[in-house]
Design a protein around this motif. Structure first.
Motif, mmCIF file in Angstrom:
data_model
loop_
_atom_site.group_PDB
_atom_site.id
_atom_site.type_symbol
_atom_site.label_atom_id
_atom_site.label_comp_id
_atom_site.label_asym_id
_atom_site.label_seq_id
_atom_site.Cartn_x
_atom_site.Cartn_y
_atom_site.Cartn_z
ATOM 1 N N LEU A 12 101.931 107.377 165.578
ATOM 2 C CA LEU A 12 100.713 106.714 166.021
ATOM 3 C C LEU A 12 100.979 105.293 166.490
ATOM 4 O O LEU A 12 100.326 104.802 167.417
ATOM 5 N N GLN A 13 101.926 104.614 165.887
ATOM 6 C CA GLN A 13 102.175 103.220 166.232
ATOM 7 C C GLN A 13 103.236 103.048 167.311
ATOM 8 O O GLN A 13 103.480 101.940 167.764
ATOM 9 N N LEU A 14 103.834 104.149 167.772
ATOM 10 C CA LEU A 14 104.840 104.058 168.815
ATOM 11 C C LEU A 14 104.186 103.928 170.185
ATOM 12 O O LEU A 14 103.111 104.473 170.432
ATOM 13 N N SER A 15 104.859 103.220 171.088
ATOM 14 C CA SER A 15 104.411 103.174 172.465
ATOM 15 C C SER A 15 104.815 104.467 173.175
ATOM 16 O O SER A 15 105.507 105.316 172.612
ATOM 17 N N THR A 16 104.382 104.623 174.432
ATOM 18 C CA THR A 16 104.703 105.836 175.173
ATOM 19 C C THR A 16 106.204 105.986 175.364
ATOM 20 O O THR A 16 106.763 107.082 175.219
ATOM 21 N N LEU A 17 106.877 104.886 175.687
ATOM 22 C CA LEU A 17 108.324 104.941 175.875
ATOM 23 C C LEU A 17 109.032 105.276 174.575
ATOM 24 O O LEU A 17 109.949 106.114 174.545
ATOM 25 N N GLU A 18 108.623 104.646 173.482
ATOM 26 C CA GLU A 18 109.245 104.928 172.187
ATOM 27 C C GLU A 18 108.949 106.351 171.728
ATOM 28 O O GLU A 18 109.786 106.983 171.074
ATOM 29 N N LEU A 19 107.758 106.858 172.058
ATOM 30 C CA LEU A 19 107.427 108.234 171.703
ATOM 31 C C LEU A 19 108.342 109.223 172.424
ATOM 32 O O LEU A 19 108.819 110.199 171.830
ATOM 33 N N ASN A 20 108.599 108.985 173.699
ATOM 34 C CA ASN A 20 109.490 109.879 174.444
ATOM 35 C C ASN A 20 110.904 109.852 173.878
ATOM 36 O O ASN A 20 111.593 110.884 173.837
ATOM 37 N N VAL A 21 111.360 108.665 173.455
ATOM 38 C CA VAL A 21 112.685 108.566 172.841
ATOM 39 C C VAL A 21 112.729 109.362 171.542
ATOM 40 O O VAL A 21 113.702 110.085 171.258
ATOM 41 N N GLU A 22 111.673 109.270 170.734
ATOM 42 C CA GLU A 22 111.615 110.007 169.469
ATOM 43 C C GLU A 22 111.563 111.510 169.719
ATOM 44 O O GLU A 22 112.212 112.298 169.003
ATOM 45 N N ILE A 23 110.822 111.931 170.731
ATOM 46 C CA ILE A 23 110.736 113.360 171.036
ATOM 47 C C ILE A 23 112.083 113.890 171.523
ATOM 48 O O ILE A 23 112.499 114.999 171.149
ATOM 49 N N GLU A 24 112.782 113.118 172.361
ATOM 50 C CA GLU A 24 114.104 113.549 172.814
ATOM 51 C C GLU A 24 115.060 113.691 171.647
ATOM 52 O O GLU A 24 115.893 114.598 171.622
ATOM 53 N N ARG A 25 114.946 112.809 170.674
ATOM 54 C CA ARG A 25 115.799 112.917 169.486
ATOM 55 C C ARG A 25 115.483 114.191 168.717
ATOM 56 O O ARG A 25 116.388 114.904 168.262
ATOM 57 N N MET A 26 114.195 114.508 168.579
ATOM 58 C CA MET A 26 113.810 115.718 167.861
ATOM 59 C C MET A 26 114.250 116.974 168.615
ATOM 60 O O MET A 26 114.645 117.975 168.006
ATOM 61 N N LEU A 27 114.186 116.933 169.946
ATOM 62 C CA LEU A 27 114.612 118.091 170.727
ATOM 63 C C LEU A 27 116.102 118.363 170.567
ATOM 64 O O LEU A 27 116.543 119.525 170.607
ATOM 65 N N LEU A 28 116.882 117.300 170.405
ATOM 66 C CA LEU A 28 118.320 117.468 170.205
ATOM 67 C C LEU A 28 118.653 117.969 168.808
ATOM 68 O O LEU A 28 119.604 118.730 168.622
ATOM 69 N N GLU A 29 117.879 117.552 167.818
ATOM 70 C CA GLU A 29 118.166 117.899 166.432
ATOM 71 C C GLU A 29 117.562 119.236 166.017
ATOM 72 O O GLU A 29 118.105 119.912 165.149
ATOM 73 N N ASN A 30 116.449 119.617 166.625
ATOM 74 C CA ASN A 30 115.730 120.811 166.192
ATOM 75 C C ASN A 30 115.747 121.851 167.312
ATOM 76 O O ASN A 30 115.083 121.690 168.336
ATOM 77 N N PRO A 31 116.494 122.935 167.176
ATOM 78 C CA PRO A 31 116.546 123.948 168.248
ATOM 79 C C PRO A 31 115.259 124.743 168.396
ATOM 80 O O PRO A 31 115.079 125.426 169.413
ATOM 81 N N LEU A 32 114.358 124.715 167.407
ATOM 82 C CA LEU A 32 113.127 125.477 167.495
ATOM 83 C C LEU A 32 112.034 124.739 168.257
ATOM 84 O O LEU A 32 110.937 125.264 168.436
ATOM 85 N N LEU A 33 112.315 123.508 168.706
ATOM 86 C CA LEU A 33 111.338 122.724 169.451
ATOM 87 C C LEU A 33 111.805 122.602 170.888
ATOM 88 O O LEU A 33 112.969 122.312 171.154
ATOM 89 N N GLU A 34 110.898 122.822 171.824
ATOM 90 C CA GLU A 34 111.220 122.709 173.238
ATOM 91 C C GLU A 34 109.981 122.250 173.992
ATOM 92 O O GLU A 34 108.860 122.314 173.491
#
Length: 500
Positions: free
Chosen positions: A26-48
């Motif tokens: 909730l407190q992340l900006s749009t750019l920081e949110l995209n960075v966090e999502i890219e990290r999750m996509l790399l770590e979690n194969p069940l998310l795409e």
């Protein structure tokens, strides 16, 4: 003391991992949110991401290549035909794949000619080693730094190696704006002692640098920078007066004390006005044009439009990441439950991520719509119609915590016909009016900006006069408050706004 058992009842908030992730997103900006999502996509194969298959388009057709035996037979056939053996019958018939045959049949002679012409032109841009892999970033315009620009001019000067080294030392000591803030005496210890360099030689090297382009490079003060630019211009009476002002009355010019300048230099208003305009046309930072630009783009989270006479807020589709569970892995887990515990955990984390991202944007939309409803007059009439608004009012209306509203409005942006604004911009303190109402501080700043823009430059408005004019409109503001708002708008005081 004896050991004993006690029973107590208490309430406490347990921050589960899901709740912690929700607060973090909730407190992340749009750019920081995209960075966090890219990290999750790399770590979690069940998310795409949704549409990952569609974005890639149709998979290219895989051409069926001939086997090794077919290639050997083709070579044998070509050798016999080259020797003139017309009675030779190949043991193996080599057939071209249908996809290749159809591709050749669909190509016309004009297409082949254009392809050959393009290949001949492109061959000139290939590397000498025959590598066809081209890096298109090499064709981008290179940014020339200030030092590279000066080094290029130094290379064209017929100077001895000793003088060239001293000039290069001066160039390395320049700031990004082209000023030389380091004294020449401080540069002497940097030179090897066996050179036996004296201060006069460094002064000569500095003179060489000050003749480089852009004019004003190598100045040790603002006064010297402006004087160098004026001396490089055509000699006119206005230029001579401007040089005298810069060298003798620069502090008076900064304070806009034109009376003392006229008295000291014995000039009239027209001459002083022309010299003042000439000085204002100079560049106090001649090397700033070579500084690298750090362009930062804002992707708004919310877009405000007027529909059927009402302002509505909608989420920006470009800022919303679309996530989903990977179907292949989800089917495997459904068919083989309890086999792999780590995959089950990653599946639960992927579901949490999708839910928290959706909840984040839902909260942003609710808060944005509440702000738009409160600030309708702003979107219709501008800053002068801004209403006072606090985080508590929005929190009570939406039944949220005040800290949640603060997180939502930080680094989240709203795009409208009046521009792009951070959601925090719509909140501000209020000032009481004579009628018992309240006026927003943003509206008062807008009124101050309008008053200063329409003032007489020969008789600018003082802070007390602005406070008096606002009092006539029913807005009671102290002079100190006016000064604070004026400084926040980067408006100089009345003495510095006076013109000739």
């Amino acid at each position: 003391m004896k050991p004993s058992l006690q029973l107590r009842l208490s309430q406490q908030l347990a921050l589960t991992p899901q709740l912690q992730q929700s607060i973090k997103l909730l407190q992340l900006s749009t750019l920081e949110l995209n960075v966090e999502i890219e990290r999750m996509l790399l770590e979690n194969p069940l998310l795409e991401r949704e549409g990952a298959d569609e974005e890639g388009g149709d998979a290219p057709a895989v051409l069926e290549m001939p086997t090794a035996e077919a290639v050997a037979a083709a070579f044998e056939t070509s050798e016999h035909l080259a020797n003139g053996d017309q009675d030779f019958e190949p043991a193996t018939t080599v057939e071209m794949p249908d996809t290749i045959t159809e591709a050749y049949d669909s190509v016309s002679d004009d297409d082949i000619g254009e392809a050959a012409e393009w290949r001949s032109e492109a061959s000139g841009t290939r590397n000498n080693d025959g590598d066809d892999d081209s890096d298109f970033q090499e064709f981008q315009a290179a940014t020339t730094s200030l030092r590279d620009h000066l080094e290029g001019q130094l290379a064209l000067m017929p100077l001895p190696d000793r003088d060239r080294a001293l000039v290069r030392l001066i160039i390395e000591a320049l700031e990004e704006d082209g000023m030389l803030l380091q004294g020449l005496e401080e540069l002497l210890p940097l030179i090897p002692e066996e050179w036996e360099v004296e201060l006069e030689e460094l002064v000569t090297a500095l003179r060489h640098v000050q003749h480089f382009d852009p004019v004003g490079i190598g100045a040790r003060s603002l006064q010297e920078c402006l004087a160098l630019q004026l001396k490089a211009r055509e000699k006119t009476p206005t230029r001579e007066l401007a040089i005298d002002i810069v060298e003798q009355c620069l502090e008076l010019l900064g304070a806009r004390d034109f009376v003392k300048i006229r008295r000291r230099l014995s000039c009239d208003d027209d001459q002083l006005r022309a010299a003042h305009e000439l000085i204002c046309s100079l560049n106090p930072h001649p090397g700033a044009a070579f500084a690298p630009l750090d362009a930062r783009y804002i992707v708004p989270d919310v877009i405000v439009r007027k529909f059927r006479g009402a302002w509505t807020a909608n989420l920006n589709p470009e800022a919303m990441p679309r996530l989903r569970i990977h179907r292949v892995y989800a089917d495997i887990l459904q068919q083989n439950r309890g086999i792999n515990g780590s995959l089950s955990t990653q599946l639960q984390e992927a579901k949490w991520m999708i839910k928290n991202v959706q909840q984040r944007f839902d909260t942003i939309l609710r808060v944005s719509q509440a702000i738009v409803e409160r600030q309708r007059q702003f979107f219709d009439h501008g800053e002068v119609a801004m209403r006072p608004l606090t985080l508590r009012e929005i929190a009570e209306e939406l039944e949220l915590h005040e800290s949640t509203v603060s997180r939502v409005t930080t680094q989240k942006y709203l795009a409208s016909t009046r521009g792009i604004f951070e959601l925090k911009y719509f909140f501000g303190s209020h000032v009481s009016t004579d009628t018992g109402g309240a006026c927003s501080a943003t509206a008062i700043r807008a009124l101050i900006r309008q008053m200063v823009a329409g003032e007489d430059s020969k008789k600018p408005l003082s802070d007390a006069k602005i406070a008096e004019m606002l009092g006539q409109q029913g807005i009671v503001v102290a002079r100190r408050t006016i000064a604070k708002y004026r400084e926040s708008l980067n408006i100089p005081p009345v003495s510095q706004r006076k013109s000739i």
